[in-house]
Scaffold this motif. Structure first.
Motif, PDB file in Angstrom:
ATOM      1  N   PHE A 172      -3.890  -5.239   0.009  1.00  8.64           N
ATOM      2  CA  PHE A 172      -3.485  -3.903  -0.430  1.00  8.64           C
ATOM      3  C   PHE A 172      -4.212  -2.920   0.468  1.00  8.64           C
ATOM      4  O   PHE A 172      -5.421  -2.730   0.366  1.00  8.64           O
ATOM      5  CB  PHE A 172      -3.857  -3.660  -1.900  1.00  8.64           C
ATOM      6  CG  PHE A 172      -3.247  -2.401  -2.467  1.00  8.64           C
ATOM      7  CD1 PHE A 172      -1.963  -2.407  -2.988  1.00  8.64           C
ATOM      8  CD2 PHE A 172      -3.963  -1.209  -2.467  1.00  8.64           C
ATOM      9  CE1 PHE A 172      -1.386  -1.246  -3.507  1.00  8.64           C
ATOM     10  CE2 PHE A 172      -3.403  -0.040  -2.986  1.00  8.64           C
ATOM     11  CZ  PHE A 172      -2.109  -0.071  -3.502  1.00  8.64           C
ATOM     12  N   LEU A 173      -3.458  -2.309   1.379  1.00  9.31           N
ATOM     13  CA  LEU A 173      -4.020  -1.411   2.382  1.00  9.31           C
ATOM     14  C   LEU A 173      -3.851   0.034   1.934  1.00  9.31           C
ATOM     15  O   LEU A 173      -2.736   0.470   1.625  1.00  9.31           O
ATOM     16  CB  LEU A 173      -3.320  -1.632   3.719  1.00  9.31           C
ATOM     17  CG  LEU A 173      -3.849  -0.857   4.922  1.00  9.31           C
ATOM     18  CD1 LEU A 173      -5.285  -1.250   5.241  1.00  9.31           C
ATOM     19  CD2 LEU A 173      -2.949  -1.106   6.136  1.00  9.31           C
ATOM     20  N   THR A 174      -4.938   0.773   1.903  1.00 10.39           N
ATOM     21  CA  THR A 174      -4.866   2.155   1.452  1.00 10.39           C
ATOM     22  C   THR A 174      -5.739   3.046   2.321  1.00 10.39           C
ATOM     23  O   THR A 174      -6.412   2.580   3.250  1.00 10.39           O
ATOM     24  CB  THR A 174      -5.285   2.267  -0.043  1.00 10.39           C
ATOM     25  OG1 THR A 174      -5.015   3.589  -0.510  1.00 10.39           O
ATOM     26  CG2 THR A 174      -6.760   1.928  -0.217  1.00 10.39           C
ATOM     27  N   ALA A 175      -5.733   4.336   2.033  1.00 15.57           N
ATOM     28  CA  ALA A 175      -6.570   5.317   2.730  1.00 15.57           C
ATOM     29  C   ALA A 175      -6.506   6.609   1.925  1.00 15.57           C
ATOM     30  O   ALA A 175      -5.621   6.791   1.079  1.00 15.57           O
ATOM     31  CB  ALA A 175      -6.079   5.558   4.165  1.00 15.57           C
TER      32      ALA A 175
ATOM     33  N   VAL B 102      -6.473  -8.551  -1.664  1.00 22.71           N
ATOM     34  CA  VAL B 102      -7.723  -8.008  -1.122  1.00 22.71           C
ATOM     35  C   VAL B 102      -7.474  -6.555  -0.758  1.00 22.71           C
ATOM     36  O   VAL B 102      -6.567  -6.245   0.012  1.00 22.71           O
ATOM     37  CB  VAL B 102      -8.179  -8.796   0.121  1.00 22.71           C
ATOM     38  CG1 VAL B 102      -9.425  -8.147   0.729  1.00 22.71           C
ATOM     39  CG2 VAL B 102      -8.454 -10.247  -0.226  1.00 22.71           C
ATOM     40  N   ARG B 103      -8.267  -5.667  -1.321  1.00 22.54           N
ATOM     41  CA  ARG B 103      -8.117  -4.233  -1.055  1.00 22.54           C
ATOM     42  C   ARG B 103      -8.876  -3.862   0.223  1.00 22.54           C
ATOM     43  O   ARG B 103     -10.055  -4.192   0.374  1.00 22.54           O
ATOM     44  CB  ARG B 103      -8.648  -3.416  -2.236  1.00 22.54           C
ATOM     45  CG  ARG B 103      -8.521  -1.901  -2.061  1.00 22.54           C
ATOM     46  CD  ARG B 103      -9.197  -1.186  -3.220  1.00 22.54           C
ATOM     47  NE  ARG B 103      -9.121   0.258  -3.097  1.00 22.54           N
ATOM     48  CZ  ARG B 103      -8.156   1.016  -3.600  1.00 22.54           C
ATOM     49  NH1 ARG B 103      -7.186   0.443  -4.291  1.00 22.54           N
ATOM     50  NH2 ARG B 103      -8.146   2.328  -3.431  1.00 22.54           N
ATOM     51  N   ILE B 104      -8.191  -3.160   1.125  1.00 25.86           N
ATOM     52  CA  ILE B 104      -8.815  -2.690   2.367  1.00 25.86           C
ATOM     53  C   ILE B 104      -8.558  -1.190   2.480  1.00 25.86           C
ATOM     54  O   ILE B 104      -7.411  -0.745   2.507  1.00 25.86           O
ATOM     55  CB  ILE B 104      -8.248  -3.408   3.607  1.00 25.86           C
ATOM     56  CG1 ILE B 104      -8.525  -4.915   3.528  1.00 25.86           C
ATOM     57  CG2 ILE B 104      -8.854  -2.825   4.881  1.00 25.86           C
ATOM     58  CD1 ILE B 104      -7.940  -5.700   4.694  1.00 25.86           C
ATOM     59  N   ASP B 105      -9.619  -0.405   2.536  1.00 23.64           N
ATOM     60  CA  ASP B 105      -9.517   1.039   2.715  1.00 23.64           C
ATOM     61  C   ASP B 105      -9.669   1.335   4.204  1.00 23.64           C
ATOM     62  O   ASP B 105     -10.725   1.102   4.789  1.00 23.64           O
ATOM     63  CB  ASP B 105     -10.601   1.764   1.915  1.00 23.64           C
ATOM     64  CG  ASP B 105     -10.394   3.278   1.874  1.00 23.64           C
ATOM     65  OD1 ASP B 105      -9.918   3.839   2.883  1.00 23.64           O
ATOM     66  OD2 ASP B 105     -10.717   3.892   0.847  1.00 23.64           O
ATOM     67  N   SER B 106      -8.598   1.861   4.799  1.00 26.60           N
ATOM     68  CA  SER B 106      -8.592   2.076   6.255  1.00 26.60           C
ATOM     69  C   SER B 106      -8.976   3.486   6.659  1.00 26.60           C
ATOM     70  O   SER B 106      -8.867   3.838   7.837  1.00 26.60           O
ATOM     71  CB  SER B 106      -7.196   1.754   6.805  1.00 26.60           C
ATOM     72  OG  SER B 106      -6.243   2.693   6.320  1.00 26.60           O
ATOM     73  N   THR B 107      -9.460   4.297   5.706  1.00 23.58           N
ATOM     74  CA  THR B 107      -9.751   5.708   6.001  1.00 23.58           C
ATOM     75  C   THR B 107     -10.650   5.867   7.219  1.00 23.58           C
ATOM     76  O   THR B 107     -10.371   6.661   8.123  1.00 23.58           O
ATOM     77  CB  THR B 107     -10.415   6.389   4.788  1.00 23.58           C
ATOM     78  OG1 THR B 107      -9.544   6.275   3.657  1.00 23.58           O
ATOM     79  CG2 THR B 107     -10.667   7.864   5.078  1.00 23.58           C
ATOM     80  N   ASP B 108     -11.729   5.128   7.262  1.00 20.74           N
ATOM     81  CA  ASP B 108     -12.699   5.259   8.346  1.00 20.74           C
ATOM     82  C   ASP B 108     -12.736   4.029   9.242  1.00 20.74           C
ATOM     83  O   ASP B 108     -13.745   3.764   9.912  1.00 20.74           O
ATOM     84  CB  ASP B 108     -14.092   5.513   7.762  1.00 20.74           C
ATOM     85  CG  ASP B 108     -14.155   6.811   6.973  1.00 20.74           C
ATOM     86  OD1 ASP B 108     -13.638   7.827   7.472  1.00 20.74           O
ATOM     87  OD2 ASP B 108     -14.706   6.809   5.853  1.00 20.74           O
ATOM     88  N   LYS B 109     -11.650   3.273   9.270  1.00 15.85           N
ATOM     89  CA  LYS B 109     -11.610   2.054  10.072  1.00 15.85           C
ATOM     90  C   LYS B 109     -10.564   2.170  11.168  1.00 15.85           C
ATOM     91  O   LYS B 109      -9.526   2.805  10.988  1.00 15.85           O
ATOM     92  CB  LYS B 109     -11.294   0.835   9.194  1.00 15.85           C
ATOM     93  CG  LYS B 109     -12.373   0.490   8.183  1.00 15.85           C
ATOM     94  CD  LYS B 109     -11.990  -0.758   7.391  1.00 15.85           C
ATOM     95  CE  LYS B 109     -13.089  -1.145   6.403  1.00 15.85           C
ATOM     96  NZ  LYS B 109     -12.735  -2.348   5.635  1.00 15.85           N
TER      97      LYS B 109
ATOM     98  N   GLY C 289       0.818  -1.199   0.000  1.00 17.69           N
ATOM     99  CA  GLY C 289       0.000   0.000   0.000  1.00 17.69           C
ATOM    100  C   GLY C 289       0.853   1.250   0.000  1.00 17.69           C
ATOM    101  O   GLY C 289       2.080   1.181   0.178  1.00 17.69           O
ATOM    102  N   PRO C 290       0.244   2.389  -0.191  1.00 18.21           N
ATOM    103  CA  PRO C 290       0.975   3.661  -0.251  1.00 18.21           C
ATOM    104  C   PRO C 290       1.433   4.140   1.120  1.00 18.21           C
ATOM    105  O   PRO C 290       1.063   3.596   2.157  1.00 18.21           O
ATOM    106  CB  PRO C 290      -0.067   4.615  -0.854  1.00 18.21           C
ATOM    107  CG  PRO C 290      -1.371   4.063  -0.360  1.00 18.21           C
ATOM    108  CD  PRO C 290      -1.203   2.576  -0.420  1.00 18.21           C
ATOM    109  N   ALA C 291       2.243   5.186   1.111  1.00 21.98           N
ATOM    110  CA  ALA C 291       2.768   5.764   2.345  1.00 21.98           C
ATOM    111  C   ALA C 291       1.642   6.257   3.247  1.00 21.98           C
ATOM    112  O   ALA C 291       0.689   6.881   2.788  1.00 21.98           O
ATOM    113  CB  ALA C 291       3.703   6.930   2.019  1.00 21.98           C
TER     114      ALA C 291
END
Length: 234
Positions: free
Chosen positions: A154-157, A208-215, A19-21
């Motif tokens: 793939f962890l992103t936000a 598996v893509r996981i968006d952690s913005t609101d998690k 995932g990105p920085a």
């Protein structure tokens, strides 16, 4: 010269988190490793070790020859710490706690784009995964380093959230960086990582893509642990 340290059990389990920085990879990966009693390998720390050396010696990181020369002049080694996380030693001195300073972060993308540096570090990352059960995070783990990893995430936000997290991380280390500057840094880091010629940042087809913005961190960790359990690797 880069050398391995220590030795651990043969690893049947490999968990790749890319995932990105600022997406929270390191924090999440470390907690997943703790939950599953695996070794956590922070590949970013390996690249930061090279960047740290360059910063300490005033090396022009745009020159691959100069970066290789400084590597050849020092002994960079990696070993397992008491908490089962990767520790970085330069000439026998543990520098792990110094690797996230802003001046080091500013050089990482450029250092990591050099093919020879990536080749050297990829070899050691694969060596760890062959000998240990690991949770490994980075930007090309599932696509290049461990293409056959048991579980890929793939962890992103959102960029603004990632910048806020990085700002807070720097604040805890005693650095004050304006949020708007952090947002610009995050976006520029994304651009460099995604556009580099060797092992660019991208999501593996089977990740598996996981968006952690609101998690919360705990909810992301729970989600990844569930993926591992579903893969019947525990």
């Amino acid at each position: 010269m880069i050398e391995p340290e220590g030795g651990f059990d043969v690893a049947p389990v490999t968990i790749a988190i890319d995932g990105p920085a600022g997406a929270g990879k390191s924090t999440v990966a470390k907690r997943v490793a703790e939950r599953l009693n695996l070794m956590y390998v922070d590949t970013g720390a390996m690249y930061r070790a090279v960047a740290y050396l360059c910063a300490q010696e005033g090396i022009d990181v745009n020159s691959e020859c100069a970066v290789e020369a400084v590597l050849d002049a020092h002994r960079v080694s990696f070993e397992e710490g008491e908490d089962r996380t990767l520790q970085v030693l330069i000439d026998g001195v543990n520098v792990t706690s110094r690797l996230r300073a802003p001046e080091v972060s500013a050089l990482v993308s450029t250092v990591a784009a050099h093919p020879r540096v990536r080749q050297l570090l990829t070899e050691w990352q694969r060596a760890f995964a062959e000998r240990h059960s690991v949770v490994m995070d980075g930007r090309d783990i599932g696509t290049v380093v461990l293409p056959h990893a048991t579980v890929k995430v793939f962890l992103t936000a959102a960029p603004e959230e990632r910048a806020r997290r990085r700002q807070e991380e720097y604040r805890r280390m005693g650095y004050e960086v304006p949020l708007d500057e952090m947002v610009k840094n995050v976006i520029e880091r994304d651009r460099k990582d995604s556009e580099r010629a060797v092992a660019p940042l991208r999501m593996a087809e089977d990740a598996v893509r996981i968006d952690s913005t609101d998690k919360s961190i705990d909810s992301v960790v729970d989600e990844i642990v569930q993926l591992v359990e579903n893969a019947h690797v525990r």
